[in-house]
Scaffold this active site. Sequence first.
Site, mmCIF file in Angstrom:
data_model
loop_
_atom_site.group_PDB
_atom_site.id
_atom_site.type_symbol
_atom_site.label_atom_id
_atom_site.label_comp_id
_atom_site.label_asym_id
_atom_site.label_seq_id
_atom_site.Cartn_x
_atom_site.Cartn_y
_atom_site.Cartn_z
ATOM 1 C CB SER A 178 -0.905 -0.025 1.222
ATOM 2 O OG SER A 178 -1.899 0.966 1.095
ATOM 3 C CD GLU A 179 -0.692 3.691 -3.535
ATOM 4 O OE1 GLU A 179 -0.724 2.459 -3.317
ATOM 5 O OE2 GLU A 179 -1.520 4.286 -4.255
#
Lengths: 242, 242, 219, 219
Positions: free
Chosen positions: C46-47
């Site tokens: 998840s960035e």
Amino acid sequence: MKKVRKDATEALAGLLTDGMTVMAGGFGLCGIPDELIDAIRASGVKNLTVISNNAGIDGVGLGKLLETRQVAKMISSYVGENKEFARQYLGGELAIEFNPQGTLAERIRAGGAGIPAFFTKTGVGTLIAEGKEVREFEGENYVMERGLFADLSIVHAWKGDTEGNLVYRKTARNFNPMMATAAKVTVAQVEHLVQPGEIDGDAVHTPGIFIKRMIHVATREKRIEQRTTRKRGEPAIPPAAV
Amino acid sequence: MKKVRKDATEALAGLLTDGMTVMAGGFGLCGIPDELIDAIRASGVKNLTVISNNAGIDGVGLGKLLETRQVAKMISSYVGENKEFARQYLGGELAIEFNPQGTLAERIRAGGAGIPAFFTKTGVGTLIAEGKEVREFEGENYVMERGLFADLSIVHAWKGDTEGNLVYRKTARNFNPMMATAAKVTVAQVEHLVQPGEIDGDAVHTPGIFIKRMIHVATREKRIEQRTTRKRGEPAIPPAAV
Amino acid sequence: MAWTREQMAERAAKELRDGFYVNLGIGIPTLVSNYIPDGMSVQLQSENGMLGMGPFPFEGEEDPDLINAGKQTITELPTTSYFSSSDSFGMVRGGHINLSILGAMQVAQNGDLANWMIPGKMVKGMGGAMDLVAGVKRVVVVMEHVARNKDGSESPKLLSACDLPLTGTQVVDLVITDLGVFTIDKKGNGGMTLIELADGVTEDDIRAKTEGAFTTRLA
Amino acid sequence: MAWTREQMAERAAKELRDGFYVNLGIGIPTLVSNYIPDGMSVQLQSENGMLGMGPFPFEGEEDPDLINAGKQTITELPTTSYFSSSDSFGMVRGGHINLSILGAMQVAQNGDLANWMIPGKMVKGMGGAMDLVAGVKRVVVVMEHVARNKDGSESPKLLSACDLPLTGTQVVDLVITDLGVFTIDKKGNGGMTLIELADGVTEDDIRAKTEGAFTTRLA
């Protein structure tokens, strides 16, 4: 996807080729991937370009690869402590590219982060800037430096889980975290191998994504380069004044 | 040198001037320095350029500074969740500079690390690259982006000692660590204030050197922007397959 | 007949490999995680700063400090690690993520992608999309084959050239639509190739709804 | 009469301020830590990745994982934090360290500094010196006023221009030698100014041993 290998030889199997570029973590003898270095020596791979802040000392760490003439070139910031290094260097057998320590660290970090070049004021007006672009930003001059990316990185960590999440200990961290990100393949040696869940996600220094293979190294004696102590009752230097 | 202040108002005393640039940590509503934002609102300082990945939601976080028209310009990657933002933006009252999220993060990190510019492939051939230098390295094109540095950064941490060493919790870390490094003055709010020695030196995310002032924030309700859950017995999505 | 959203996600899941680190966009891409084969190790990034994304929490167990890039509450796994946004995008930009699966408004036959901005409409921003498509090794787009307009007409989304502002140039490797699957030779001159048809869909059906040029090489 | 090494270190300690973060080079600069006034909070940075450097360990308590940039065994303090080399030099390059005190072979009247390389001799490398002088806000040099050559002659070290390869250009703010103290207007045209004399040293003594131009403004 099993990352943990039986030993250093197995962990490096298929990864070593003559003429390759290898990054090796550590500062002085602190946090060096010594067991992986030993396996590189045993493999006989030749003509290496080694990126490492220092070059070990005679008979320890990268010093072992110098003894066997496996290193053709070093990219380092300081290489003072090694007679065999000096002999080969002065004899023209070994090339060296000096980088300011912070520039070296940043070049490696950049290589791992997909940044091909950046500007720094370190080295402007010195030999280091020769042949490099110098550009002015906001009235100050900066030199352009390039990212570094290796074929292989070898790193040492204190603790690692089988997913490859790593935790370093004290100043043995140094160049290891950036190097772990800046190679086609990174192999880690860890002093304590644990299961996923045993390392708090907030405490991970190097996420497992960067580690392709790893080994558990049995406790071996860690060498100290400059043993400095004080006697009980002596004043504390540097001071504990906080 | 006492860093801990009584409250947010005292922590920001003397630091706020009209037209200044402020970085605010957080992603969505996660890890935002809400108590410090409230104090900026109460100060009435105007015409701010705010660097933050998002712009809060109506009535929460930076949304509060939008309500009072204290923000003249945002530098962000995504600002979708805010009606008041949309109203001011479409009405031409608020300027926005969009940055790709990774470019924004790297620009802030660069600003804090003394790097005035770097090259990235993000945005090459898009609107983002217009007017910027594009250069080829090893056959691929990269756009030059500049470092960002603010007059003031406000960050939120989970734990901090009185020296200013900070630890963030889970995804509330996000932009906070880089922003802490990239301003003339950084002020932190911490949920748990402890004494030096209570945070393991290996676990520190932001060393105290970056924190000039700090406050302990009493536990306040943290807002959730998208509450997503599953029922017991429901399949785990995303999966726990490891 | 065409693939459902679930079938598109199931097809996209065939791009996963054991040991992959993957970033999934919102919408159909998120559903891909339902189809990870048993025993295959896939870690989701998840960035906003997390690797090893877990499922949604049980009701009452939401943690405001634990969200994904879509700002949804999630959970952690034993393998989870957290990091800053700059480290996260260093991971993305540096090519360490094996696969990004994301949605698109338009894809061109050369791999250009548009998915962040419609001129004249309120622009919300590109978030991490430009970084992901530029940095991730392999980019898979999952989208409806055509856009349905308000007046009931359809507009092709697979084009000779995008007319919307680009998210990235020559970045897409594979496109999965409700009608079929296309490869794109993004760095070469091989163009776009139709390699699979959804059940009951013909090549002619696809030609009628595709503006971009493609060759066909069905397996 | 001239200052001893200890007196030079004591003079350098007067540059410290409460709350400072300081990097000390090896040699005389290390001694500066003996003279930090009681009650003043000064945190020492070690560029290999540590802030809050503690004293040398007691015999038998050396930790191979805990060394300073001179590779000496040290200890930690309650305030200590550890970080990577890139974060460490981000701190240095970004101007977050208040003061660097280091030795030098030569200093020029414009603030140029040479301390890493003598042509013809084995070069060991610059380590972190170039980064420190370029990045740290205020740079103080502590060195002998002249170099003693093998034949017994003396060579001035405060010069109109360095003839050794430079470590940095226009970087030095203050020079403390065994004979006196000089300020340097490194970014302006104010040149070098003698502001203090060691006990029993005259301005003429200094003129005789200084090749670089300086004005005098004694307190």
